[in-house]
Design an enzyme around this catalytic site. Structure first.
Site, short mmCIF file in Angstrom:
data_model
loop_
_atom_site.label_atom_id
_atom_site.label_comp_id
_atom_site.label_asym_id
_atom_site.label_seq_id
_atom_site.Cartn_x
_atom_site.Cartn_y
_atom_site.Cartn_z
N LYS A 83 57.56 37.13 48.87
CA LYS A 83 56.73 36.62 47.78
C LYS A 83 57.59 36.51 46.52
O LYS A 83 58.26 37.48 46.13
CB LYS A 83 55.61 37.63 47.54
CG LYS A 83 54.31 37.08 47.06
CD LYS A 83 53.29 38.23 47.10
CE LYS A 83 51.98 37.86 46.55
NZ LYS A 83 51.11 39.03 46.41
C1 E4P Z 1 47.80 38.21 45.73
O1 E4P Z 1 48.68 38.07 46.52
C2 E4P Z 1 47.77 39.23 44.67
O2 E4P Z 1 48.31 40.40 45.21
C3 E4P Z 1 46.38 39.57 44.22
O3 E4P Z 1 45.40 38.79 44.85
C4 E4P Z 1 46.22 39.77 42.76
O4 E4P Z 1 44.87 40.07 42.50
P1 E4P Z 1 44.35 40.76 41.16
O5 E4P Z 1 44.17 39.68 40.14
O6 E4P Z 1 43.04 41.37 41.55
O7 E4P Z 1 45.38 41.77 40.76
#
Ligand code: E4P
Length: 217
Positions: A83
């Site tokens: 990522k």
């Molecule tokens: C996605 O890959 C992220 O880890 C995640 O969905 C972020 O979500 P949040 O806005 O609840 O932190």
């Protein structure tokens, strides 16, 4: 639509995997920071439970650092998806990693142009953050609709991974729009199971059955 859980917690992942509903996992530095123990060990364990794509995020902000960290993360297990954040450095890193055959999830996507650019450099996934857009007074799911339209027009193989999901309505809308994947916290997945009429209905069936059995003796 595939279902990923957005967590670094092994117990949560084990419980969902046992239900047979889980296709993958997304983690991020904030989620892994909540867990105790070595992050490489945790990722290894998660990959062994899920046997599907497990996103693990780089923390470097320059391309060279992202490449170094990304390759190291990918060496943990064949299921790791690297990522990277959507920045110019992230785009460059995505292009290189994709050309090496690595799957890359480009994260922190907040506009359709960002998703389009990430797809152009071979991202396996783009992650629009719908909840964080809702948080600032816009409609996050509108972004997903735009990305679905664009990717359909040009037949990009990049999968749309709806992230920052806060409730089952996000999940339903993602599925209706034709998103490829939704990643949700375990608590939201739990909410997707629940309906009071199911509980009431089951209770009534069982009571009626018991009553009928008692009347027969
Ligand atoms: C996605 O890959 C992220 O880890 C995640 O969905 C972020 O979500 P949040 O806005 O609840 O932190």
């Amino acid at each position: 639509m595939k279902l990923f859980v957005d967590t670094g917690n092994v117990k949560e992942i084990e419980a969902l995997a046992a239900l047979g509903i889980l296709d993958g996992v997304t983690t991020n530095p904030s989620l892994l920071a909540k867990e105790s123990g070595d992050y490489r060990q945790i990722l290894k364990q998660i990959c062994q439970i899920v046997r599907g794509p497990v996103s693990a995020e780089v923390v470097a902000t320059d391309t060279a650092g992202m490449l170094r960290e990304g390759r190291d993360l990918a060496s943990i297990d064949e299921h790791v998806v690297i990522k990277v954040p959507f920045t110019k450095d992230g785009v460059r890193a995505c292009k290189t990693l994709a050309s090496e055959g690595q799957r890359v999830n480009v994260t922190l996507i907040f506009s359709a142009t960002q998703a389009w650019l990430a797809a152009k450099v071979g991202a396996a996934y783009v992650s629009p953050f719908v909840g964080r857009l809702d948080d600032v007074g816009t409609t996050g799911m509108n972004l997903v609709r735009e990305i679905v339209d664009i990717f359909d027009n040009f037949e990009f193989p990049t999968e749309i991974l709806v992230a920052s999901v806060r409730n089952p309505i996000h999940v339903v809308e993602a599925a209706r729009m034709g998103a490829d994947v939704v990643t949700a916290p375990a608590a939201v997945i739990e909410q997707c199971f629940k309906h009071p009429l199911t509980d009431i209905g089951l209770e009534r069936f069982l009571k009626d059955w018991e009553k009928a059995q008692a009347a027969k003796v």
